[in-house]
Design an enzyme around this catalytic site. Sequence first.
Site, PDB file in Angstrom:
ATOM      1  CG  ASP A 162      -2.110   0.840   1.137  1.00 42.07           C
ATOM      2  OD1 ASP A 162      -2.102   1.783   0.322  1.00 42.07           O
ATOM      3  OD2 ASP A 162      -3.084   0.581   1.852  1.00 42.07           O
ATOM      4  CG  ASP A 163      -0.397   4.821   0.327  1.00 44.39           C
ATOM      5  OD1 ASP A 163      -1.183   4.476  -0.572  1.00 44.39           O
ATOM      6  OD2 ASP A 163      -0.721   5.575   1.260  1.00 44.39           O
TER       7      ASP A 163
ATOM      8  CB  CYS B 191      -6.391   2.321  -1.582  1.00 42.55           C
ATOM      9  SG  CYS B 191      -5.196   3.366  -0.744  1.00 42.55           S
TER      10      CYS B 191
ATOM     11  NE  ARG C 242      -5.703  -1.750  -1.555  1.00 44.68           N
ATOM     12  CZ  ARG C 242      -4.828  -2.372  -0.756  1.00 44.68           C
ATOM     13  NH1 ARG C 242      -5.121  -3.564  -0.289  1.00 44.68           N
ATOM     14  NH2 ARG C 242      -3.696  -1.808  -0.440  1.00 44.68           N
TER      15      ARG C 242
ATOM     16  CE  LYS D 223      -6.330  -0.043   1.892  1.00 46.55           C
ATOM     17  NZ  LYS D 223      -5.519   1.166   1.669  1.00 46.55           N
TER      18      LYS D 223
ATOM     19  CG  HIS E 198      -9.982   0.990   1.202  1.00 52.18           C
ATOM     20  ND1 HIS E 198      -9.070   1.862   0.653  1.00 52.18           N
ATOM     21  CD2 HIS E 198     -10.956   1.769   1.748  1.00 52.18           C
ATOM     22  CE1 HIS E 198      -9.457   3.108   0.855  1.00 52.18           C
ATOM     23  NE2 HIS E 198     -10.600   3.073   1.519  1.00 52.18           N
TER      24      HIS E 198
ATOM     25  CG  HIS F  60      -2.341   3.838   3.899  1.00 53.68           C
ATOM     26  ND1 HIS F  60      -2.648   4.728   4.910  1.00 53.68           N
ATOM     27  CD2 HIS F  60      -3.169   4.163   2.857  1.00 53.68           C
ATOM     28  CE1 HIS F  60      -3.607   5.540   4.512  1.00 53.68           C
ATOM     29  NE2 HIS F  60      -3.943   5.225   3.266  1.00 53.68           N
TER      30      HIS F  60
ATOM     31  CG  ASP G  69      -2.626   0.485  -2.974  1.00 53.59           C
ATOM     32  OD1 ASP G  69      -1.586   1.162  -2.909  1.00 53.59           O
ATOM     33  OD2 ASP G  69      -3.477   0.472  -2.058  1.00 53.59           O
ATOM     34  CG  ASN G  70      -1.850   4.252  -4.201  1.00 56.45           C
ATOM     35  OD1 ASN G  70      -2.977   3.933  -3.806  1.00 56.45           O
ATOM     36  ND2 ASN G  70      -0.884   4.627  -3.368  1.00 56.45           N
TER      37      ASN G  70
ATOM     38  CE  LYS H 103      -3.413   7.135  -1.481  1.00 55.21           C
ATOM     39  NZ  LYS H 103      -3.439   6.738  -0.057  1.00 55.21           N
TER      40      LYS H 103
END
Length: 408
Positions: free
Chosen positions: A6-7, A44, A48, A102, A104, A197, A303-304, A364
């Site tokens: 994540d991130d 995010c 996903r 996660k 989301h 994240h 994811d980004n 992001k």
Amino acid sequence: VLVVLDDLGFAQLGCFGSDIETPAIDNVAAGGLRFNRFHVTALCSPTRACVLTGRNHHAVGMGFLTDIPIGLPGYNARIPPSAGTLPRLLRDAGYSTFAVGKWHLAPRWEQSASGPFDRWPLGLGFERYYGFLNGDTNQWTPELVRDNGFVDPPRTPEQGYHLSEDLADQAIRMVQDQQQATPRKPFFLYFAPGATHAPHHAPADWIERYHGRFADGWETWRERTFARQLEMGIVPAGTTLTERPPWIPAWGELPGEQRRLFARGMEAFAGFLSHTDAQIGRLLAFLETLGVLDDTLVLVLSDNGASAEGGPIGSLNEHRFIHDRLDDIDDTLKRIDDLGGFRAYNHYAWGWAWAGNAPLRLWKRYTWLGGVRTPLIARWPRCFTAAGEIRPQFCHAVDVMPTILEAA
């Protein structure tokens, strides 16, 4: 095994040029392939949704975050029943399906003890789930869900609890139980830790190993990382480094106390990433002990791009960003030793996000490459022999699902 970080920026893994220690992921890359033109969305939930449906995020209602639906086509935050998901298709074809970490992908108003559970992991095809439903959570005291119900963490932070370790424990146990009961049955594990994240939470000893490592600042770190990327072939020969945006201050012009604070924020991030890598390493080592690792397709992606949601000076509480509030530097300096610990919800300054996406532009939330190009690593020794190679083919998050289905 699909690992979704994540991130995480294009330049933040060791195998993509970073000096942050990520030996477990680097080992996956050494035994497999790195893709340097893999693309995602800049947020995010949309990425996903792409990964788990194989469809453009707007086609499944996820044009923005699932927390914030908009009354327009493509933005209602609800994956429709018509979108067959990767876990559902694999489950129906004879796979055990597990999701850990996660989620989301469930609208906020559906995240109650009474559901509805249609867009929780079990509703979209996973047979078991353990993790958190929101976009982020406190790594020391998370809001946890097991299957379709809320549960308390097994220990307190004072007792040594950390979410990343718990997620690895749970993933290992799910696979262990399944393989013991049905050793010939294949499994799909979606492993999505909260890292990296914000909040950048890590055990103190993992943060301390980076003490002083980032004192030279974001420009110098970025330039050194870019040099390694060129040497490794992560970026093509002749690539030029994008310029520093004017709103990111030159490191050398910052007061000494600010440099100390900003460097500490990056130390917390690096400790968080390395600690997470160690948990991924534990999971993969367990699969090796079972004798199934070389038969398992392992994919690692983000994811980004790296997040700038800490703002220009970083944040002791990253949720201030949501309310358009900046931290007070003097207040944060007084609490510098809290960064990464129980009493902070910290995020680094956006100069580190810019550096972490080297050599790309921005981060992001933006559709510059810094937002939408991230690492992708694939390893599957039983089925492809290439090891340590870098592949330049253009690919996107929507390609993950059909690739896995074709492989299966």
